[in-house]
Design an enzyme around this catalytic site. Structure first.
Site, PDB file in Angstrom:
ATOM      1  N   HIS A 114      49.575  44.557  43.925  1.00  0.00           N
ATOM      2  CA  HIS A 114      48.370  45.196  43.362  1.00  0.00           C
ATOM      3  C   HIS A 114      47.702  46.059  44.417  1.00  0.00           C
ATOM      4  O   HIS A 114      47.378  45.570  45.497  1.00  0.00           O
ATOM      5  CB  HIS A 114      47.379  44.134  42.870  1.00  0.00           C
ATOM      6  N   TYR A 161      36.855  44.188  36.723  1.00  0.00           N
ATOM      7  CA  TYR A 161      35.535  43.607  36.918  1.00  0.00           C
ATOM      8  C   TYR A 161      34.581  44.316  35.961  1.00  0.00           C
ATOM      9  O   TYR A 161      34.282  45.498  36.146  1.00  0.00           O
ATOM     10  CB  TYR A 161      35.066  43.795  38.373  1.00  0.00           C
ATOM     11  N   PRO A 200      35.234  31.632  43.749  1.00  0.00           N
ATOM     12  CA  PRO A 200      36.474  32.258  43.280  1.00  0.00           C
ATOM     13  C   PRO A 200      36.447  33.778  43.402  1.00  0.00           C
ATOM     14  O   PRO A 200      37.496  34.411  43.385  1.00  0.00           O
ATOM     15  CB  PRO A 200      36.551  31.841  41.811  1.00  0.00           C
ATOM     16  N   LYS A 256      39.772  34.180  47.653  1.00  0.00           N
ATOM     17  CA  LYS A 256      40.166  34.011  49.047  1.00  0.00           C
ATOM     18  C   LYS A 256      40.719  32.624  49.359  1.00  0.00           C
ATOM     19  O   LYS A 256      41.338  32.418  50.398  1.00  0.00           O
ATOM     20  CB  LYS A 256      38.963  34.258  49.972  1.00  0.00           C
ATOM     21  N   TYR A 274      37.656  43.396  50.579  1.00  0.00           N
ATOM     22  CA  TYR A 274      38.482  42.851  49.501  1.00  0.00           C
ATOM     23  C   TYR A 274      39.823  42.342  50.036  1.00  0.00           C
ATOM     24  O   TYR A 274      40.401  41.409  49.490  1.00  0.00           O
ATOM     25  CB  TYR A 274      38.693  43.962  48.466  1.00  0.00           C
TER      26      TYR A 274
END
Ligand code: APR
Length: 385
Positions: A66, A197, A290, A294, A381
């Protein structure tokens, strides 16, 4: 190793391959650890650690790389090409239970021993040179094993951390958040090829991917919410509403694979990650939210770091890596926590606070339009790298 999650198994494989006698004690059955749905998104540090140790074959064959994720805000979708802003570093989606199965196979192939289905695990003499573990095997035999080190890799609710005397570790806790995420796992092909998101006036909704037949969804709910108030119908209605976009896009529905559960956003760190000869790794040492996914990656790199430190102590009588272990792991984990905190600030909606919502609009607009903001997002991220 107490616990056959990713932390314990990575540590076990690395040690066993270096010729060190190891024993893994796991409360659940093998079938259960290899099928239990958990996380799925792995960042570069975790993937590199698996590659370095020849543990990435399954992930390479079946994992999905991704490079981008999508935000939805004011019914408009925009993609953040985060890997492009981070020198090509990216994520791989590979269901954690498949990774656990790969790790169990690699550990057994290296001659390692696992006792599945153990109960009543007790740790003793942690500050001596020969700490001991006593446990009851699946067929009811009480056994005691002396060792040089014990790795506490039994997750947030395990026994290891609880065996450390009160006051020996600092508990560093985040103040309570007003929000939690309702986690939903559904047997449906993801309606997207990248994580979404969704930030809507009704709150956050996330659409994550597991494999071509399984999707993970999150819904922002009040921290006091009860999963029993969220039947499937209400979940889908809310996901449709919160992910809605002014474009030709449909959310596919499917049966829920497990009852939804409420995941609170509270984080806690236990420091240092060591007490005498007991060394903590993964969720046994912390709980991160969550958001930004990580937890599994940190557990993997903790496991490798722990094993290399123990190997140096046993093979070379060099305790320096062991003495540095906690600081090294905590540095990475706090970086990851910062990334989770930032992502939560970006996507969770302060429903009753118009001031905070205006600022959130600005943050999302900057992320959409400013390469600097996108690079900053990418750095968080993908951390730790
Ligand atoms: N005795 C033996 N085993 C135990 C005990 C016990 N008393 N208590 C728990 N366990 C086992 C659990 O059954 C589990 O298999 O320890 C294992 C811990 O594994 P995980 O919870 O996966 O923990 P860890 O390896 O640290 O990985 C944590 O994975 O999915 C992510 O979000 C999750 O961040 C988390 C990460």
């Amino acid at each position: 190793m107490i616990g056959a999650g990713v932390a314990g198994l990575v540590a076990a494989v690395v040690l066993a391959r270096r010729g060190i006698d190891t024993l893994v004690l796991e409360a659940a059955s093998r079938a259960r650890v290899e099928s239990r749905p958990r996380a799925g998104l792995l960042g570069p540090a975790a993937v590199d650690a698996l590659e370095r140790n020849g543990l990435a074959d399954g992930l390479r064959a079946e994992g999905a790389p991704h490079h981008n994720c999508e935000f939805r805000h004011r019914r408009r979708a925009f993609v953040v090409e985060y890997a492009r802003h981070a020198g090509g570093h990216h994520h791989v989606v590979y269901p954690q239970q498949k990774l656990v199965a790969d790790l169990v196979a690699a550990y057994l192939a290296a001659g390692g021993v696992i006792e599945f289905g153990v109960t009543d695990v007790m740790l003793d003499a942690l500050t001596s040179d020969h700490p001991a573990v006593s446990f009851v095997t699946a067929d009811g035999q009480r056994q005691t094993v002396e060792s040089r080190f014990i790795a506490g890799c039994d997750g947030h609710h395990g026994v290891s951390r609880g065996s450390i005397p009160e006051g020996a570790l600092r508990h560093i806790r985040q103040r309570d958040s007003a929000w939690a995420w309702l986690a939903v796992l559904a047997a449906v092909t993801p309606s997207t090829d990248k994580i979404i998101y969704g930030v809507s006036p009704r709150g956050f909704a996330g659409h994550m991917l597991r494999d071509h037949r399984t999707s993970r969804f999150y819904l922002q709910v009040e921290a006091t919410a009860d999963a029993a108030d969220w039947p499937a119908e209400r979940i889908w209605e809310e996901l449709h509403a919160r992910l809605a976009v002014d474009a030709d896009w449909q959310l596919a529905e499917g049966p829920l694979l497990e009852p939804p559960n409420v995941i609170t956003m509270d984080s806690v760190f236990y420091e240092p990650m060591r007490f005498g000869r007991l060394i903590l790794a993964g969720d046994a040492a912390r709980r991160v939210p969550p958001a930004a996914a990580k937890g599994a990656g940190l557990a993997i790199v903790d496991g490798e770091t722990l094993a290399l430190a123990v190997a140096a102590a046993l093979h070379d009588a060099d305790e320096r890596p062991l003495n540095a272990y906690s600081e090294v792991c905590l540095g990475r984990a706090w970086l990851a926590q910062e990334a989770s905190t930032k992502l939560l600030q970006l996507v969770n909606v302060e429903l009753a606070d118009p001031f905070a919502r205006r600022l959130q609009d600005v943050r999302l607009d900057r992320l959409r339009t400013s390469p600097v903001a996108a690079a900053e997002f990418a750095d968080h991220y993908l951390s730790p790298r």
